[in-house]
Design a protein around this motif. Structure first.
Motif, PDB file in Angstrom:
ATOM      1  N   ILE A 350     -16.929  31.346  -2.109  1.00 11.97           N
ATOM      2  CA  ILE A 350     -17.270  32.529  -2.898  1.00 11.97           C
ATOM      3  C   ILE A 350     -16.001  33.362  -3.024  1.00 11.97           C
ATOM      4  CG2 ILE A 350     -18.680  34.607  -3.044  1.00 11.97           C
ATOM      5  CD1 ILE A 350     -20.289  32.054  -3.368  1.00 11.97           C
ATOM      6  N   THR A 351     -15.626  33.692  -4.282  1.00 17.11           N
ATOM      7  CA  THR A 351     -14.372  34.411  -4.521  1.00 17.11           C
ATOM      8  C   THR A 351     -14.623  35.658  -5.362  1.00 17.11           C
ATOM      9  OG1 THR A 351     -13.690  33.469  -6.647  1.00 17.11           O
ATOM     10  CG2 THR A 351     -13.369  32.086  -4.700  1.00 17.11           C
ATOM     11  N   ASN A 352     -13.541  36.446  -5.530  1.00 18.12           N
ATOM     12  CA  ASN A 352     -13.625  37.622  -6.405  1.00 18.12           C
ATOM     13  C   ASN A 352     -13.032  37.344  -7.780  1.00 18.12           C
ATOM     14  OD1 ASN A 352     -10.976  37.477  -5.543  1.00 18.12           O
ATOM     15  ND2 ASN A 352     -10.706  39.715  -5.412  1.00 18.12           N
ATOM     16  N   ASP A 353     -12.839  36.070  -8.113  1.00 17.88           N
ATOM     17  CA  ASP A 353     -12.450  35.683  -9.467  1.00 17.88           C
ATOM     18  C   ASP A 353     -13.702  35.771 -10.341  1.00 17.88           C
ATOM     19  OD1 ASP A 353     -11.827  34.410 -11.830  1.00 17.88           O
ATOM     20  OD2 ASP A 353     -10.824  32.704 -10.897  1.00 17.88           O
ATOM     21  N   PRO A 354     -13.763  36.682 -11.299  1.00 16.51           N
ATOM     22  CA  PRO A 354     -14.982  36.867 -12.093  1.00 16.51           C
ATOM     23  C   PRO A 354     -15.374  35.634 -12.906  1.00 16.51           C
ATOM     24  CG  PRO A 354     -13.156  38.122 -13.021  1.00 16.51           C
ATOM     25  CD  PRO A 354     -12.699  37.627 -11.683  1.00 16.51           C
ATOM     26  N   ASP A 355     -14.415  34.775 -13.201  1.00 18.10           N
ATOM     27  CA  ASP A 355     -14.726  33.544 -13.939  1.00 18.10           C
ATOM     28  C   ASP A 355     -15.140  32.404 -13.009  1.00 18.10           C
ATOM     29  OD1 ASP A 355     -14.184  34.646 -16.457  1.00 18.10           O
ATOM     30  OD2 ASP A 355     -12.033  34.256 -16.238  1.00 18.10           O
ATOM     31  N   ASN A 356     -14.848  32.528 -11.739  1.00 16.74           N
ATOM     32  CA  ASN A 356     -15.180  31.474 -10.760  1.00 16.74           C
ATOM     33  C   ASN A 356     -15.676  32.095  -9.452  1.00 16.74           C
ATOM     34  OD1 ASN A 356     -14.097  28.806 -12.044  1.00 16.74           O
ATOM     35  ND2 ASN A 356     -12.431  30.296 -12.317  1.00 16.74           N
ATOM     36  N   PRO A 357     -16.794  32.822  -9.504  1.00 19.23           N
ATOM     37  CA  PRO A 357     -17.284  33.429  -8.257  1.00 19.23           C
ATOM     38  C   PRO A 357     -17.763  32.395  -7.242  1.00 19.23           C
ATOM     39  CG  PRO A 357     -18.894  33.671 -10.021  1.00 19.23           C
ATOM     40  CD  PRO A 357     -17.658  33.126 -10.650  1.00 19.23           C
ATOM     41  N   LYS A 358     -18.185  31.224  -7.751  1.00 16.33           N
ATOM     42  CA  LYS A 358     -18.624  30.139  -6.872  1.00 16.33           C
ATOM     43  C   LYS A 358     -17.880  28.862  -7.219  1.00 16.33           C
ATOM     44  CE  LYS A 358     -22.094  27.416  -7.610  1.00 16.33           C
ATOM     45  NZ  LYS A 358     -23.421  26.773  -7.809  1.00 16.33           N
ATOM     46  N   ILE A 359     -17.321  28.239  -6.201  1.00 15.68           N
ATOM     47  CA  ILE A 359     -16.663  26.940  -6.384  1.00 15.68           C
ATOM     48  C   ILE A 359     -17.245  25.970  -5.375  1.00 15.68           C
ATOM     49  CG2 ILE A 359     -14.493  25.666  -6.197  1.00 15.68           C
ATOM     50  CD1 ILE A 359     -13.066  28.128  -7.215  1.00 15.68           C
ATOM     51  N   VAL A 360     -17.660  24.803  -5.863  1.00 13.85           N
ATOM     52  CA  VAL A 360     -18.206  23.763  -4.999  1.00 13.85           C
ATOM     53  C   VAL A 360     -17.270  22.560  -5.018  1.00 13.85           C
ATOM     54  CG1 VAL A 360     -20.123  22.175  -4.589  1.00 13.85           C
ATOM     55  CG2 VAL A 360     -20.581  24.515  -5.339  1.00 13.85           C
ATOM     56  N   ILE A 361     -16.853  22.146  -3.838  1.00 12.41           N
ATOM     57  CA  ILE A 361     -15.963  20.985  -3.705  1.00 12.41           C
ATOM     58  C   ILE A 361     -16.790  19.824  -3.169  1.00 12.41           C
ATOM     59  CG2 ILE A 361     -13.902  20.050  -2.587  1.00 12.41           C
ATOM     60  CD1 ILE A 361     -12.953  22.982  -2.308  1.00 12.41           C
ATOM     61  N   LYS A 362     -16.876  18.748  -3.937  1.00 12.86           N
ATOM     62  CA  LYS A 362     -17.610  17.564  -3.510  1.00 12.86           C
ATOM     63  C   LYS A 362     -16.747  16.720  -2.581  1.00 12.86           C
ATOM     64  CE  LYS A 362     -20.387  17.182  -7.728  1.00 12.86           C
ATOM     65  NZ  LYS A 362     -20.741  16.294  -8.871  1.00 12.86           N
ATOM     66  N   VAL A 363     -17.380  16.180  -1.549  1.00 10.65           N
ATOM     67  CA  VAL A 363     -16.679  15.298  -0.610  1.00 10.65           C
ATOM     68  C   VAL A 363     -17.354  13.938  -0.625  1.00 10.65           C
ATOM     69  CG1 VAL A 363     -15.926  14.953   1.758  1.00 10.65           C
ATOM     70  CG2 VAL A 363     -16.068  17.282   0.831  1.00 10.65           C
ATOM     71  N   ASN A 364     -16.679  12.950  -1.195  1.00 13.36           N
ATOM     72  CA  ASN A 364     -17.196  11.584  -1.248  1.00 13.36           C
ATOM     73  C   ASN A 364     -16.603  10.781  -0.103  1.00 13.36           C
ATOM     74  OD1 ASN A 364     -18.447  12.178  -3.816  1.00 13.36           O
ATOM     75  ND2 ASN A 364     -16.409  11.994  -4.730  1.00 13.36           N
ATOM     76  N   THR A 365     -17.465  10.177   0.691  1.00 12.30           N
ATOM     77  CA  THR A 365     -16.996   9.393   1.843  1.00 12.30           C
ATOM     78  C   THR A 365     -17.299   7.927   1.668  1.00 12.30           C
ATOM     79  OG1 THR A 365     -19.063   9.772   3.044  1.00 12.30           O
ATOM     80  CG2 THR A 365     -17.263  11.361   3.409  1.00 12.30           C
ATOM     81  N   LYS A 366     -16.486   7.102   2.296  1.00 15.24           N
ATOM     82  CA  LYS A 366     -16.637   5.658   2.241  1.00 15.24           C
ATOM     83  C   LYS A 366     -16.380   5.093   3.624  1.00 15.24           C
ATOM     84  CE  LYS A 366     -14.823   1.582  -0.184  1.00 15.24           C
ATOM     85  NZ  LYS A 366     -13.794   1.101  -1.146  1.00 15.24           N
ATOM     86  N   ASN A 367     -17.266   4.172   4.045  1.00  4.40           N
ATOM     87  CA  ASN A 367     -17.125   3.588   5.379  1.00  4.40           C
ATOM     88  C   ASN A 367     -16.015   2.558   5.396  1.00  4.40           C
ATOM     89  OD1 ASN A 367     -19.201   5.136   6.350  1.00  4.40           O
ATOM     90  ND2 ASN A 367     -20.767   3.613   5.883  1.00  4.40           N
TER      91      ASN A 367
END
Length: 367
Positions: A350-367
Motif C-alpha cells: 500500500i503506497t501514497n502513489d495516487p495512481d498505484n495505491p495498491k500493488i500486488v506482486i505474484k510469486v510463482n514457485t516451481k519444485n
C-alpha cells in the motif's frame, strides 16, 4: 459327602459351559469408517442409496472360538434384503464376510436388520442404515472442498480494492452431502463480517448459499486484514483446522479529492518486476529481489507490506523514498509452507502513489 458330589457336578457343568462358549464365539470386526456398535448390534452406515439401485454392504466377522462352527440360518427384516454368507464350516480364529444387498423400494431414511444363527445357538445381529434418494450424485467437482458432511465450492474469500463505506459480499455455494438435515453456520466471525444462510437448514442433497458481507467501516487499518472463520455442520459444532475458511480484505486509501494539477507533483512508484518466478531446485528456500524506485516529485511512502498466504517472508530496505531514490524488496519462499497455502502466493504493498495505491506482486514457485 453329598455336598461335595453336588459341588463337583456343578463345577463340571460350569466348565463344560465355559468350554462351549470359548469354542464358538462370533464377533463383528467390520473396520469401516462409518461402522458403529449399538446395543450389541453391528451397525454400518452406508450413506446415500439410489432408489431401485441395489447396493452392497460388507461385514467382516470372526470366529474367536477354538473350534469349528457354521452358520445354520440367516433372517432378514424385509424382502428388499438378501444375505450372502459362508455355507461351509468356519474354523476357530477364522475371519469371514457376510454381504448384504439392499434394493431400496421406498424413499427416505432406512434401517434394516439381519440376524445370523450359528451351530451352537449363538445369535449375531447386523444392521445397515442410510437414506434413499432419487439419484446419487457426485458433487466433488462442483463442490471440491469437503467439510464434514457438507461440501463447498471454495475455502478462501478475498475482498479486493475495498474503500471506506463499501459493503461487498461473497457467496459460498454449499451442499449437504450427508444423510441428515444440517444447519450450517460460520464460527469465530469478526465484527466486520456477517453471514446470511439460504436456506437455514439443508436436507440431504440440498444446495444452498452462504452470503458473507464485509462492512468496511469496521476496518481500521489500510492494507490487508486477514482472519479465519470455521464452517460448522450444525450449531455448537467444534472448531478444527479442516473447517477453516480464510477471509482477506484489502482496504485502500482514498485519493479521490486530489486534483489533477496536484497529481503531477505526487510520488510515482516503479518496480523492476511485478512478478517473481522462483525455482526451489531441490532447496528448502528460494529468494528473489525486486528494485523499487520513486520516479515522482515528492516522497514515496510504502505504508503497508504484507503477504496473502503463509510461506513467504519479505524484507524492505526503506519504507520511504525521496524522488529518484531506489530500494530493494527481498522475497523469500519456503517450500514446505507454500505447499500448504490455500491461495496464490502474493505480496501486497500500500503506497501514497495516487495512481498505484495498491500493488500486488505474484510469486510463482516451481519444485
Amino acid at each position: 459327602m453329598k455336598l461335595s458330589v453336588i459341588k463337583l457336578e456343578m463345577m463340571a457343568i460350569m466348565a463344560a459351559f465355559s468350554l462351549n462358549m470359548a469354542a464358538q464365539k462370533i464377533v463383528v470386526l467390520t473396520p469401516l469408517e462409518k461402522s458403529v456398535s449399538k446395543n450389541g448390534i453391528g451397525y454400518l452406515d452406508i450413506g446415500k442409496v439410489g432408489f431401485r439401485s441395489p447396493v452392497m454392504a460388507v461385514f467382516e466377522l470372526k470366529n474367536k472360538g477354538s473350534k469349528k462352527t457354521a452358520i445354520d440360518n440367516v433372517w432378514v427384516s424385509c424382502g428388499c434384503l438378501a444375505a450372502d454368507y459362508p455355507k461351509t464350516e468356519i474354523a476357530g480364529g477364522e475371519k469371514f464376510k457376510i454381504r448384504i444387498t439392499y434394493d431400496a423400494a421406498q424413499m427416505g431414511h432406512f434401517e434394516k436388520q439381519v440376524r445370523i444363527k450359528t451351530r451352537n445357538g449363538q445369535y449375531t445381529d447386523l444392521a445397515i442404515r442410510g437414506v434413499v434418494v432419487e439419484e446419487v450424485k457426485d458433487y466433488a467437482g462442483a463442490y471440491p472442498v469437503k467439510v464434514g458432511d457438507l461440501r463447498i465450492d471454495c475455502d478462501n474469500i478475498e475482498f479486493d480494492d475495498v474503500n471506506k463505506g463499501d459493503k461487498p459480499y461473497f457467496d459460498i455455494h454449499i451442499i449437504n452431502d450427508g444423510v441428515k438435515t444440517m444447519q450450517p453456520n460460520l464460527m469465530h466471525m469478526p465484527a466486520y463480517l456477517t453471514a446470511q444462510y439460504t436456506p437455514q437448514y439443508l436436507r440431504p442433497g440440498e444446495p444452498g448459499i452462504i452470503r458473507v458481507t464485509l462492512n468496511s467501516n469496521e476496518l481500521h487499518d489500510y492494507g490487508m486484514t486477514q482472519t479465519s472463520v470455521y464452517l460448522g455442520n450444525n450449531l455448537g459444532d467444534t472448531v478444527s483446522q479442516d473447517k477453516e475458511i480464510v477471509v482477506t480484505a484489502v482496504l485502500l486509501p482514498s485519493f479521490a479529492a486530489i486534483k489533477d494539477n496536484v497529481k503531477q507533483y505526487a510520488p510515482k512508484i516503479n518496480l523492476s518486476a511485478k512478478e517473481l518466478n522462483l525455482d526451489f531446485n531441490g532447496k528448502k528456500k528460494k529468494r528473489g529481489t525486486i528494485e523499487i524506485t520513486n520516479n515522482g516529485r515528492t516522497a514515496l511512502a510504502i505504508s503497508s507490506l504484507q503477504v496473502f498466504t503463509t510461506g513467504l517472508n519479505v524484507t524492505l530496505g526503506k519504507a520511504e523514498l525521496q524522488p529518484g531514490e531506489t530500494t530493494t524488496l527481498k522475497i523469500t519462499a519456503i517450500k514446505e509452507q507454500i505447499k500448504k497455502a490455500k491461495s496464490m502466493p502474493r505480496v501486497l504493498m500500500i503506497t501514497n502513489d495516487p495512481d498505484n495505491p495498491k500493488i500486488v506482486i505474484k510469486v510463482n514457485t516451481k519444485n
